[in-house]
Design an enzyme around this catalytic site. Structure first.
Site: not given
Lengths: 272, 272, 272, 272
Positions: D116, D137, D205
């Site tokens: 990511e 997260h 997420h």
């Protein structure tokens, strides 16, 4: 969970005192505390377990700076062992006092004692099968003690909750107080509320837990607070909850005295 | 809870400075900080307690990188002691400043100071019996500071809550601000809201707690957040709650200054 | 998270035993445990991972004094490895037993075994692709096991929750029990409820999680409890919640076996 | 919070590499990673801060085994620094990669990278004033990302929340995915949702937080989750809540870059 070297030293010193018997008692007669009129007679292994229980309860956050645990004397059912008035986390064998069921020290010790030792003495008086008592202010149980929502057994680790957890409201027996069970009469009133149950909540104060051994008393104290946490979480989900029924709760108690957990906890509390 | 060697070094160095009196003050005149126009005159034991209070509040999560604690000078009621602007967790004796009630350093120190020291100075001005002040952003109290649900005393460890915990809304006295009590006027306004109470919440910010000693100020700060946590949990159960009544709350305060907990906390904070 | 030297010693001793083969087996025939009729044949690296998994689950608070993890034998799919009955936190390689799918020790060991080992054996029997099983009482999952509010996948770390998490209610298959899955029949009933899912909740008890490797079983156990926590928190906000839809949940599983987290957890659990 | 010796070794080794310049680059040409076509050129102090930021975020439980932090190159605004794909808690200077804004390593490194990383690169492209980016997260923010209840600024430590925290729903731009922002296009879409704000939530997420320095990015990440926790608690009380108004929220941001907290956190994370 850390242990103090001084604790082990304390144990050794006590073993030494006990091992020496009458001769040492006379030699040590000059020491003002706990040597008159008789040396401690409890099994050193029981004293070690009581020290461990104090530290375990602190490590599990069942107690903080306040709260206490006792065990009935192994040779004389009319006595019990409990620390002098210090925080459970730092208790060593040298801090253990021997009290009669009137909660007075049998050796004339002038050590400062827990104001609420009568919780222990008065329960031992009327519950001969009880061998260990824990009094605590565990965070998770306070809300249930102040609420009219009853504690229920949500999982098998807390099957004993299925017998019911009565709430002692000191106001009903003594009006406005400082909430402390600091007289024999208040201790006796709490013991009456407890009845034949393994635990009672104390409104605006905490809880008392009893058992037939220190490992079971510590285990029940921990899983009482876990049960309270988990029931509160389950209620917050807003759906229907299936608690253990009476048969399941009773059978779950056969599971025993939390021995495996006690072995783990004790090894950590005593740094082994 | 861990302690830093440097902290103990700091204490020794301070003892050394104080012990040396006037001679040392002249020798050390080259040092720019805290040696002019006069050496610190507070009792070293009080300074040690203030260092301990800083570390204890961090260990108990009453403060994080922000928040501060002060104590009134033991010899001069018109002065108070507080750390320079650093995180409480790492405060040592060398970081302690001596301020007048106008919250200016009495020795001309140019150390960076807490912007919100006026909380302390302005309260000491109008509450002569107050000896210690804690300002914190403890997580459990923020929701009550932002809500119209009043804090209530749910157990005897927080009996002082029964006197009421007013909420200081800075917007009502100063309109839109950065929320900080960083002027004497704002400190005085907060002191007015506090009135004669042991604690006040600060809307959108935190809390202030006062007491007649550092142990009591630390104990009240901790049990204020515990009370907030426990009340929130009890409310979430959805039933009826029985709080301490006025008599119980008042009598619970006689319990004292949290000495047993302080002894435990201090021994851990100072690594003894 | 701390590790015990004894654990490393245990590993070495096992390597030694395995390395010596038949000769050592005869030399050690005098030892009563785990040496007859055959030495352990599993890959030492797998045993190390099983030890690590035990400690990681304790460190992540997936298990406390109770709960257990097993792995299918790497050379014989009709066997699995699991610790004798001790707390996961203190498991060493010397504590690992080799069991048949009937959950009896293959070497005639008389070590005390987990009462609920049948959870593991019966699942391995009917799920040939499953290589690792975790049984736990993780706090966050108990409320969902006791409630009719279904667990849903709230974030990508727990995409496997999207396949559904059935609830095993032991009362429906066996009436009032002590809640323990302590017979092959109860284990088989649990396995039927689990079906082809990665996890099932056990009403009034805990959860079982399966996977194709130890890292994935540990990862799923941890993120199952995280998902439960987060869903409960999201529900408490009172608004509308958007869970992962079926496609998102399924695709999230491709993410793999939690390898990066496993590497971190194992390095900490094994003190490297 | 503990630190690894290897981290310090890593720093020294990097200093050594950089100090040696072109000569060393040729000597080390045999090493496959990060030495071709040019040595790292970022300020070693910035790399140290990035290592610290990784460890701090882990210690504060903003990240667990997953999540990442980057900083824009101090000499070349078209590059940024970020660790290779490992857990933040164990990042050392040797793990830091230098990427272009296309999120490809500038030195041809074949190290495994965060899937990511495009979150970082695409934000740096369109937000020239942004110097640091955190993707996490954190448990407390997941519920708000999945709910239609908006985050609000409940205290001055999170005044930046007052600018609004948009929610990126990947489903709306890409249909069913594995939820990961693993392409430049998805990163660009997230950057569009973020707009000119300091933070955005990612449905199902986590969150992304940006700032003009690493201390501010770390501080905002921590106080974003604190704000989420505290707002949820305040809402659970059931009363009316007074949030910071727009003026208060904006003024609170002047408070600065969380320097005092950063100093504390960094000293602990780096073991000093």
């Amino acid at each position: 969970m850390k242990t103090k070297d001084s604790a082990l030293c304390g144990l050794e010193r006590r073993d030494f005192l006990i091992g020496g018997g009458i001769f040492l008692a006379s030699v040590l007669a000059g020491l003002p505390r706990k040597t008159w009129p008789e040396p401690l007679t409890a099994d050193p292994a029981l004293i070690e377990d009581l020290v461990a229980a104090n530290r375990i309860l602190a490590a599990l956050e069942v107690v903080d700076g306040y709260g206490n645990v006792s065990v009935r004397h192994d040779k004389d059912p009319n006595r019990y062992l409990i620390a002098r008035s210090i925080a459970a986390e730092v208790v060593t064998a040298n801090d253990i006092l021997e009290l009669g069921l009137d909660s007075r020290p049998v050796d004339g010790s002038d050590a400062k004692m827990y104001l609420e030792r009568f919780i222990h003495g008065e329960i031992y008086k009327v519950r001969p099968e009880v061998k260990a008592v824990v009094h605590n202010h565990a965070a998770a149980v306070i809300p249930f003690g102040a609420s009219n929502v009853p504690l229920r057994p949500i999982y098998h680790m807390a099957g004993f909750v299925g017998r019911g957890v009565p709430i002692f409201d000191i106001r009903k027996v003594a009006g406005d107080t400082d909430m402390l069970v600091k007289t024999p009469a208040l201790g006796a009133a709490l013991a009456r509320t407890l009845g034949d149950k393994p635990a009672a909540l104390m409104r605006g104060h905490g809880a008392v837990v009893v058992a037939d051994s220190l490992p079971q008393a510590v285990g029940r104290s921990y899983y009482l607070l876990m049960d309270a946490k988990l029931q509160a979480q389950a209620m917050a989900l807003g759906g229907d909850i299936t608690y253990l029924d009476a048969g399941e709760a009773a059978r779950s108690e056969n599971f025993g005295g939390y021995e495996r957990a006690w072995d783990l906890w004790k090894s950590k509390a005593m740094g082994r």
